[in-house]
Scaffold this motif. Structure first.
Motif, PDB file in Angstrom:
ATOM      1  N   LEU A  68       0.825  -1.025   0.040  1.00  0.00           N
ATOM      2  CA  LEU A  68      -0.005   0.045  -0.125  1.00  0.00           C
ATOM      3  C   LEU A  68       0.985   1.258  -0.004  1.00  0.00           C
ATOM      4  N   THR A  69       0.681   2.031  -1.010  1.00  0.00           N
ATOM      5  CA  THR A  69       1.437   3.218  -1.253  1.00  0.00           C
ATOM      6  C   THR A  69       0.538   4.457  -1.086  1.00  0.00           C
ATOM      7  N   THR A  70       1.263   5.631  -1.008  1.00  0.00           N
ATOM      8  CA  THR A  70       0.556   6.808  -1.169  1.00  0.00           C
ATOM      9  C   THR A  70      -0.276   6.943  -2.724  1.00  0.00           C
ATOM     10  N   GLY A  71       0.528   6.822  -3.483  1.00  0.00           N
ATOM     11  CA  GLY A  71      -0.238   6.685  -4.822  1.00  0.00           C
ATOM     12  C   GLY A  71      -1.488   5.971  -4.869  1.00  0.00           C
ATOM     13  N   ALA A 113     -14.788  13.365  -6.786  1.00  0.00           N
ATOM     14  CA  ALA A 113     -13.294  13.016  -6.835  1.00  0.00           C
ATOM     15  C   ALA A 113     -12.451  13.600  -5.840  1.00  0.00           C
ATOM     16  N   LEU A 114     -12.614  15.156  -5.600  1.00  0.00           N
ATOM     17  CA  LEU A 114     -11.885  15.919  -4.726  1.00  0.00           C
ATOM     18  C   LEU A 114     -12.046  15.279  -3.501  1.00  0.00           C
ATOM     19  N   PHE A 115     -13.309  14.962  -3.072  1.00  0.00           N
ATOM     20  CA  PHE A 115     -13.313  14.463  -1.763  1.00  0.00           C
ATOM     21  C   PHE A 115     -12.847  13.286  -1.278  1.00  0.00           C
ATOM     22  N   GLY A 116     -13.285  12.057  -2.252  1.00  0.00           N
ATOM     23  CA  GLY A 116     -12.567  10.851  -2.098  1.00  0.00           C
ATOM     24  C   GLY A 116     -11.037  10.836  -2.126  1.00  0.00           C
ATOM     25  N   LEU A 117     -10.542  11.597  -2.959  1.00  0.00           N
ATOM     26  CA  LEU A 117      -8.995  11.679  -2.788  1.00  0.00           C
ATOM     27  C   LEU A 117      -8.175  12.259  -1.379  1.00  0.00           C
ATOM     28  N   VAL A 118      -9.058  13.526  -0.894  1.00  0.00           N
ATOM     29  CA  VAL A 118      -8.820  13.843   0.389  1.00  0.00           C
ATOM     30  C   VAL A 118      -9.081  13.021   1.516  1.00  0.00           C
ATOM     31  N   TRP A 119     -10.187  12.481   1.740  1.00  0.00           N
ATOM     32  CA  TRP A 119     -10.611  11.630   2.700  1.00  0.00           C
ATOM     33  C   TRP A 119      -9.826  10.350   2.597  1.00  0.00           C
ATOM     34  N   ALA A 120      -9.451   9.679   1.382  1.00  0.00           N
ATOM     35  CA  ALA A 120      -8.572   8.398   1.428  1.00  0.00           C
ATOM     36  C   ALA A 120      -7.162   8.961   1.737  1.00  0.00           C
ATOM     37  N   LEU A 121      -6.726   9.998   1.505  1.00  0.00           N
ATOM     38  CA  LEU A 121      -5.269  10.538   2.086  1.00  0.00           C
ATOM     39  C   LEU A 121      -5.097  10.778   3.362  1.00  0.00           C
ATOM     40  N   ARG A 128      -0.362   6.110  10.089  1.00  0.00           N
ATOM     41  CA  ARG A 128       0.920   6.122  10.239  1.00  0.00           C
ATOM     42  C   ARG A 128       1.771   4.927   9.892  1.00  0.00           C
ATOM     43  N   GLY A 129       1.311   4.609   8.956  1.00  0.00           N
ATOM     44  CA  GLY A 129       2.380   3.195   8.506  1.00  0.00           C
ATOM     45  C   GLY A 129       2.243   1.911   9.167  1.00  0.00           C
ATOM     46  N   ARG A 130       1.059   1.954   9.849  1.00  0.00           N
ATOM     47  CA  ARG A 130       0.655   0.813  10.841  1.00  0.00           C
ATOM     48  C   ARG A 130       0.517  -0.624   9.929  1.00  0.00           C
ATOM     49  N   ARG A 131      -0.145  -0.316   8.631  1.00  0.00           N
ATOM     50  CA  ARG A 131      -0.749  -1.365   7.771  1.00  0.00           C
ATOM     51  C   ARG A 131      -0.390  -0.761   6.528  1.00  0.00           C
ATOM     52  N   ASP A 132       0.794  -0.990   5.898  1.00  0.00           N
ATOM     53  CA  ASP A 132       1.249  -0.633   4.545  1.00  0.00           C
ATOM     54  C   ASP A 132       0.976  -1.491   3.452  1.00  0.00           C
ATOM     55  N   PHE A 133       0.087  -2.565   3.778  1.00  0.00           N
ATOM     56  CA  PHE A 133      -0.428  -3.453   2.713  1.00  0.00           C
ATOM     57  C   PHE A 133      -1.802  -3.874   2.372  1.00  0.00           C
ATOM     58  N   VAL A 134      -2.031  -4.471   1.377  1.00  0.00           N
ATOM     59  CA  VAL A 134      -3.590  -4.586   0.861  1.00  0.00           C
ATOM     60  C   VAL A 134      -3.548  -6.221   1.004  1.00  0.00           C
ATOM     61  N   SER A 135      -4.572  -6.556   1.412  1.00  0.00           N
ATOM     62  CA  SER A 135      -4.901  -7.939   1.492  1.00  0.00           C
ATOM     63  C   SER A 135      -6.334  -8.352   1.496  1.00  0.00           C
TER      64      SER A 135
END
Length: 169
Positions: A68-71, A113-121, A128-135
């Motif tokens: 899971l990355t920021t992008g 789109a703007l709302f979804g982007l801001v909310w997800a980020l 804080r990086g506690r779960r940096d993967f997708v499963s």
């Protein structure tokens, strides 16, 4: 002393998923084995509506599918917001003048789109990086037990024993 909850209180399996006095017909290592046993009973005119297949010894399996990355988070939030904006925009367009409908849809899609982007980020930043993967995860049973009403257990066992005898011949 406490009283066990009753079925009328809405706790426990409902009448469709319960047998009055269930008895075991066998335990199988996989669902297909249990399903084949019930299918065999059905083929021999056994009243299978009095049977249940119960998965026991449950375990959760989680398969990690990627990093899971920021992008990736931003893209997911953007696409999710677009879909939500499109849905809301289409509903709003039902009440708009025909000439304004397209502009309204596009505007709501943009804000979605703007709302979804801001909310997800924002949500990603708060982890804080506690779960940096997708499963993907799934709960599976390691054993399957076939049950039937006590009054039909002997008949079912006889049928399944005949099946086993035929398979060994």
């Amino acid at each position: 002393m406490t009283t066990p909850p009753s079925r009328s209180a809405g706790i426990g399996p409902g009448p469709v998923l319960a047998l009055a006095y269930p008895m075991s017909l066998g335990v199988f290592d996989d669902y297909e084995g249990a399903q084949q046993a019930v299918d065999y009973l059905s083929d021999h005119e056994f009243p299978v509506e009095n049977c249940m297949i119960v998965g026991t010894d449950l375990k959760q399996i989680e398969r990690v599918t990627g990093r899971l990355t920021t992008g990736r988070v931003a893209l997911g939030g953007l696409l999710s917001g677009i879909w939500l904006g499109l849905f809301v925009g289409l509903i709003f367009s039902l009440f708009a003048q025909p000439a304004d409908a397209i502009v309204m849809i596009l505007g709501v899609v943009f804000f979605g789109a703007l709302f979804g982007l801001v909310w997800a980020l924002l949500g990603y930043a708060l982890t804080r990086g506690r779960r940096d993967f997708v499963s993907v995860s799934q709960v599976v049973a390691t054993r399957y037990e076939v049950l039937t009403e006590h009054k039909l257990a002997e008949q079912a066992r006889d049928l399944l024993a005949a099946r086993t005898d035929r398979q060994q011949d």
